[in-house]
Enzyme design. Structure first.
Site, PDB file in Angstrom:
ATOM      1  CG  HIS A   1      -1.708   1.039   1.201  1.00 42.08           C
ATOM      2  ND1 HIS A   1      -3.239   0.901   0.698  1.00 42.08           N
ATOM      3  CD2 HIS A   1      -1.693   2.065   1.836  1.00 42.08           C
ATOM      4  CE1 HIS A   1      -3.947   2.054   0.974  1.00 42.08           C
ATOM      5  NE2 HIS A   1      -3.226   2.894   1.766  1.00 42.08           N
TER       6      HIS A   1
ATOM      7  CE1 TYR B   1      -0.021   2.539  -4.433  1.00 37.69           C
ATOM      8  CE2 TYR B   1       1.384   4.240  -4.966  1.00 37.69           C
ATOM      9  CZ  TYR B   1       0.211   3.875  -4.341  1.00 37.69           C
ATOM     10  OH  TYR B   1      -0.840   4.662  -4.005  1.00 37.69           O
TER      11      TYR B   1
ATOM     12  CD  GLU C   1      -6.646   7.403   0.129  1.00 41.75           C
ATOM     13  OE1 GLU C   1      -5.555   7.790  -0.168  1.00 41.75           O
ATOM     14  OE2 GLU C   1      -7.293   7.537   1.243  1.00 41.75           O
ATOM     15  CB  SER C   2      -9.295   1.929  -3.073  1.00 42.10           C
ATOM     16  OG  SER C   2      -7.891   1.372  -2.338  1.00 42.10           O
ATOM     17  CG  HIS C   3     -10.889   3.487   3.133  1.00 41.98           C
ATOM     18  ND1 HIS C   3     -11.565   3.553   4.228  1.00 41.98           N
ATOM     19  CD2 HIS C   3      -9.871   3.581   3.342  1.00 41.98           C
ATOM     20  CE1 HIS C   3     -10.731   3.706   5.345  1.00 41.98           C
ATOM     21  NE2 HIS C   3      -9.580   3.842   4.736  1.00 41.98           N
ATOM     22  CG  ASN C   4     -11.247  -1.200  -2.510  1.00 41.94           C
ATOM     23  OD1 ASN C   4     -12.109  -0.213  -2.607  1.00 41.94           O
ATOM     24  ND2 ASN C   4     -10.622  -1.476  -3.376  1.00 41.94           N
TER      25      ASN C   4
ATOM     26  NE  ARG D   1      -6.177  12.265   7.751  1.00 45.11           N
ATOM     27  CZ  ARG D   1      -6.779  11.229   7.806  1.00 45.11           C
ATOM     28  NH1 ARG D   1      -8.006  11.556   8.283  1.00 45.11           N
ATOM     29  NH2 ARG D   1      -6.437  10.194   7.184  1.00 45.11           N
TER      30      ARG D   1
ATOM     31  CG  ASP E   1      -3.066  12.952   5.163  1.00 41.14           C
ATOM     32  OD1 ASP E   1      -2.059  12.943   4.297  1.00 41.14           O
ATOM     33  OD2 ASP E   1      -3.774  11.858   5.042  1.00 41.14           O
TER      34      ASP E   1
ATOM     35  CD  GLU F   1      -2.981   2.644   8.840  1.00 38.47           C
ATOM     36  OE1 GLU F   1      -4.195   2.416   8.126  1.00 38.47           O
ATOM     37  OE2 GLU F   1      -1.830   1.893   8.242  1.00 38.47           O
TER      38      GLU F   1
ATOM     39  N   GLY G   1      -3.473   9.283  -8.086  1.00 42.85           N
ATOM     40  CA  GLY G   1      -4.141   7.859  -8.398  1.00 42.85           C
ATOM     41  C   GLY G   1      -3.742   7.089  -7.192  1.00 42.85           C
TER      42      GLY G   1
END
Lengths: 784, 278
Positions: free
Chosen positions: A74, A77, A118-121, A141, A303, A347, A575
């Site tokens: 994450h 990459y 972004e993703s928060h899957n 943020r 952030d 987090e 991205g």
């Protein structure tokens, strides 16, 4: 395996372990990673061993946890770098002013706009309400930490079928209806509370998302040029001020959780990885951050995202070639007894890190106090490339920046991939069904039906800048628009337009053309309202990259995105890559979600999708309609798996965009809608629904080789339907002819019915009110 | 007084979030609005130059949002914080006939404060009404049409003709106006008799109709009311969101012309009042 002997507790007044990597075998090294839940593979563990051997000491548990965060999929990459570099990066880079947590591009002479996606899957799949809410909180943020005022959210969502029978819900998975409701509730309660309008998005249903829903979140901000601030230190001696919410055990290992497949145990094992959101801490946090920045009190700003304190303090210093010294004692905690490593990697939400010149520290603390926002000094930037962390006067972490924050380079060791073969199945012949019935059925398909149920729960007007709304047309009976438009500044009619697209049915059949189609549709949507495409964002949601087939899909999608964006000269400003979107049984269809941002030179010329007046000619503009039925909604309801996916041609797209934009500029166009899911027929239906005006259409002149149903329901790219103001008909045709843009007159606006003929035969004859009821009620009926 | 001298306090606490567009509405008309955090009035954590008194202003405005998260009951926390220290100043302000405007969450605050409906007293010690959860049980963001029914008491709508219909959008989860059940009829009668009803929700034909034209199920389709004097006004819909025509959801059907939105008149009316009265 006896691992206990490798963990040696230090004789400190708190819990700290030294981990004996020196004497660990390869198997034990992997064992250490698994036991600590840091998701590092053996080569990485060996690298760590070598590093510490050089330093002649063993790492602490804090150090290993920190490396787990910093090096996870994450954060850096590791699987995606190669294909992204090859295809997606390097397009029109000179347009991009900054690319850090968010991308920054010029809006006008005095302003920038700033975007992030972004993703928060995985968190949303386990805990939809909290997962989605914190996704929204995280992305805002990213935009704030560039110094910009957030002005809009974009939320593309993907779920399994709403009518999935209970016995088909895999073990450990939640029903799509529950997830859909939970995610929308979460976005609503968070987004509305912090006062940022949710303007755009996409809601898509497909069985591939049953085990792993996707929640992508995007945010746009604007700022004066002089307000741009970077996520890096200015000089040694800059003071780290921790601002915002408290640190807790929520959101521990969020990053590593995102970098592994979901299993039926994810609920129990990973609940703690989902953070808890608090919009009423966030809202003043945005105020203080922007106020301090506007007053010039900040040197650097970042952030807390993935990896928490560990990543944020390291990256701020590393980006400037310095180091960091951090003391954990002052970090405000949600509960007592957090271990040092937990504080270091948590987090928890609603936190920002300010870098402040010592002379401004008091001013910053005062502003924070006025808004009752917690702010504490936690460390300083140092003139060595080292991160040092202290807790109760004991040094608990000391690592070189290049090793720790720099992260491993994976360019030389890319993951294996297999380019998927595109199956060419001959299409069987079938008798043309009753097209009235097909159109009625299509309008109730969840991917076509009205998303009003979602849209109305989001405040899409707060801040008062929304000039073209997500629902368009006569009030009370609005239809879907293609894009929304914001007018961000009081003294200017310049607008920003946004839209979000991907067609997962195309993607699962052909990752390359599916990706090309996503950008084509994005551009179509922007042009429909009168916006010139300016920048793209990509959120690449894929399956497990360790599987060569998934990696192959990823390569092909990147190639498609790159080819199309390069052809159109559109940069990818920001991205996110999200792998491991796999659960017990299935991977999600490859889902490179594309968000497009367009510039409207004068919002007073914007066009919406609803028919405006009777007696206006209706045109089909763009590429020839082809028998490209693969992945179409028509074939889906007919249960056909065959067919080819629509292709795209950037030259033709560019030509059409220029012509339509110039006709909009000349105020020739009364309404405009792009043709996507459900083809020409659904496009026309939506235009009649919002305007409450019918149409008489003759499709005889559309690709004469095609059967009527293919003409009506093909989802070929690069096509729009336009209603032209009668008196401008000639001027409009002249504009198009001048550029050789293909067009066909297909009918006129008239009455209260949608009537379609092909070669003198009437094939559709339906009341607009019937179309509207079917389209409007389909999702309400399921969700209530 | 001159319009540029009219000082308006746009009050805020954490979670207030329609303050910018509310401030802009006054500013566009040439007045002198200012963001005032409640702590500046309460004199908490302020530098000397940051302190403010209610009496320094000619108008108070409480904008929309989710003050303090609205976790207890919408507006309740904001109201409690105001009331704890500023009750007297507030009553004095209203007595001197200075105007107070509450939009959406601001309306909820005015109800919780007891400044509205204000049938018998300027301020009541406990709320006489409530803005309850919408009948649909969810947040609703949709265009609403308001019929102006005030006969002239409300100083915020003097520039709107009686029975005129204005498009002013709604966006809230708690907007259903309710009175204590045993007093419901009496209160509505009083409000009507005192000319305290300002706006009612109607459909495009101008008739009263249920959901969705009345987005929350508010009793007697009431969208906005003023106190007995006419200088405290609260409404659920957002006039600051239809200040310009280009903010209307359907402007592409008609024309922008002079870009005059349906909500602007509310800000014009109150400024006109202040300029003439003081």
């Amino acid at each position: 395996m006896e691992l206990d002997r490798l963990f040696k507790e230090k004789n400190y007044p708190f819990n700290l372990y030294e981990v004996d990597v020196f004497s660990a075998s390869e198997q034990e090294l992997q064992g250490i990673s698994d036991r600590m839940g840091i998701a590092l593979a053996l080569p990485e563990m060996k690298r760590i061993k070598d590093y510490f051997k050089n330093k002649k000491r063993n790492p602490t548990d804090v150090e290993l946890e920190a490396l787990g965060q910093a090096w996870s999929e994450h954060c850096c990459y590791k699987s995606s770098k190669v294909p992204l570099k090859k295809h997606v990066f390097g397009i029109e880079e000179n347009k991009i002013v900054a690319r850090e947590d968010a991308g920054v591009i010029e809006f006008d002479k005095n302003h920038y706009y700033c975007v992030a996606l972004e993703s928060h899957n995985h968190p949303s799949a386990v805990e939809p309400y909290g997962g989605a809410a914190t996704g929204v909180g995280g992305i805002v943020r990213d935009v704030v930490c560039m110094g910009s005022q957030p002005i809009a959210y974009i939320d593309p969502l993907f779920f399994g079928p709403l009518n999935l029978p209970l016995n088909e819900v895999p073990k450990g998975t939640k029903h799509p209806r529950y997830l859909f409701k939970g995610v929308v509730d979460g976005i609503r309660d968070y987004g509305n509370r912090i006062g940022i309008p949710t303007l755009s998005g996409q809601v898509y249903f497909h069985k591939g998302y049953t085990g792993n829903c996707l929640v992508n979140v995007g945010c746009i901000g604007v700022m004066k040029k002089e307000e741009l601030i970077h996520s890096r230190a200015k000089a040694p001696g800059n003071i780290y001020i921790y601002v915002g919410g408290k640190t807790g055990r929520d959101g521990i290992h969020g990053v590593t959780f995102a970098s592994a497949e979901l299993t039926d145990k994810s609920e129990e094992s990973s609940r703690s990885a989902v953070q808890v959101g608090d919009p009423i801490t966030k809202e003043p946090l945005i105020h203080v951050t922007l106020e301090c920045n506007r007053k010039g009190l900040l040197e650097g700003l970042k952030d807390f995202g993935g990896g928490g304190l560990s990543c944020v303090s390291g990256e701020l210093a590393y980006a400037a070639g310095f180091g960091a010294e951090i003391h954990l004692d002052n970090i405000p905690l949600k509960e007592e007894g957090l271990l040092p490593w937990e504080i270091w990697v948590s987090e928890s939400q609603e936190r920002m890190m300010f870098l402040v010149d010592p002379k401004n520290v008091d001013k910053v603390l005062h502003i924070c106090k006025q808004w009752d926002v917690t702010a504490v000094v936690v460390g300083k930037v140092i003139d060595e490339k080292i991160t040092r962390v202290f807790f109760r006067d004991k040094k608990i972490l000391e690592m070189d920046m290049d090793f720790y924050t720099g992260g491993p380079e994976y360019d030389s060791c890319q993951r294996p991939y297999i380019i998927p073969e595109i199956k060419r199945v001959d299409e069987k012949d079938f008798k043309m069904p009753d097209l009235n019935e097909i159109l009625k059925k299509l309008l109730t398909c969840p991917n076509i039906a009205s998303k009003e149920w979602v849209i109305r729960q989001y405040d899409h007007e707060v801040r008062g800048n929304t000039v073209i709304k997500p629902l368009q047309g006569k009030i009370g009976i609005q239809t879907h628009g293609d894009s929304t438009v914001l007018k961000p500044f009081e003294n200017s009619f310049r607008g920003l337009s946004v839209t979000a697209n991907i067609n997962p049915r195309f993607m699962e059949r052909d990752s390359y053309w599916g990706a090309c189609s996503a950008i084509d549709e994005t551009c179509r949507n922007l042009v429909s309202v009168g916006a010139k495409p300016d920048a793209l964002l990509d959120c690449l949601n894929f399956g497990n990259p360790e599987k060569p087939e998934r990696m192959g899909e990823f390569y092909e999608a990147c190639r498609g995105l790159g080819d199309t964006a390069r052809g159109l000269k559109l940069p990818f400003v920001s991205g996110n890559v999200s792998f491991y979107n796999e659960s017990v049984k299935t991977a999600v269809p490859p889902t490179p979600e594309i968000v497009g941002v367009g510039i409207v030179s004068d919002i007073r010329k914007c066009v919406t999708s609803d028919f405006k007046a009777e007696g206006n000619p209706i045109y089909l503009v763009g590429k020839e309609t082809e028998k490209e039925m693969g992945g179409s909604e028509y074939y889906n309801i007919m249960d056909f798996n065959e067919g080819i996916v629509p292709k795209a041609d950037t030259k033709q797209l560019k030509n059409c965009m220029d012509s339509i934009l110039s006709a909009i500029d000349k105020k020739n166009i009364a309404s405009c809608h792009d043709i996507s899911e459900g083809g020409i027929a659904v496009c026309l239906a939506e235009m009649t629904i919002g305007g409450d005006i019918g149409a008489e259409i003759d499709v005889s002149n559309i690709n004469k080789a095609l059967r009527t149903d293919f003409k009506l329901f093909s989802e070929s790219n690069t096509r729009w339907i336009l209603e032209i103001k009668k008196k401008y008909e000639k001027e409009f045709e002249k504009t198009l002819k001048k550029q050789n843009t293909p067009f066909i007159i297909i009918g006129i606006t008239k009455g209260k019915k949608l009537i379609v003929e092909d070669k003198k035969k009437m094939v559709v004859n339906l009341n607009v009110s019937i179309l509207r009821d079917l389209w409007k009620n389909a999702i309400w009926d399921v969700m209530g | 007084m001159k319009i540029e001298d009219v000082k308006i306090a746009v009050l805020r606490i954490e979670g207030t979030n329609c303050e910018q567009e509310s401030l802009d509405a006054f500013k566009r008309l040439g007045a002198n609005p200012e963001f005032v955090h409640l702590k500046q009035l309460l004199n908490i954590d302020c530098n000397k130059d940051e302190k403010r008194e209610i009496s320094q202003f000619h108008c108070l405005m409480i904008p929309g949002g989710f003050s303090a998260g609205d976790y207890i009951r919408a507006g309740a926390i904001f109201a409690a914080r105001i009331k704890s220290k500023l009750n007297k100043d507030l009553v004095e302000f209203v007595k001197q006939e200075y105007p107070i405007l509450g939009i959406c969450n601001g309306f909820q605050v005015l109800i919780e404060l007891g400044l509205l409906p204000g049938i018998d007293n300027i301020i009541s010690s406990s709320p006489d009404a409530c803005l309850n959860i919408n009948d649909s049980n969810r947040f609703e963001c949709r265009p609403t049409l308001l019929k102006h029914e005030n006969n002239g008491k409300c100083i915020f709508t003097s520039k709107i003709l009686k029975n005129e219909i204005r498009l002013i959008p709604s966006a809230h989860a708690e907007g259903k106006l309710l009175f204590p059940l045993d007093k419901q009829k009496k209160y509505i009668k009083n409000l009507e008799e005192n000319d305290q009803i300002v706006f009612r929700y109607v459909n495009p034909d101008g008739n009263y109709e249920g959901y969705p034209w009345n987005p929350n199920g508010s009793i007697s389709n009431i969208a906005g009311i003023c106190n007995r004097i006419g200088n405290v006004f609260g409404l659920m819909p957002h006039p600051e969101r239809s200040y310009y025509k280009h903010q209307h959801p359907d402007w592409t059907i008609t024309k922008l012309n002079s870009n005059l939105g349906d909500g602007k008149a509310i800000f014009e009316s109150v400024l006109d009042y202040i300029c003439k009265r003081f």
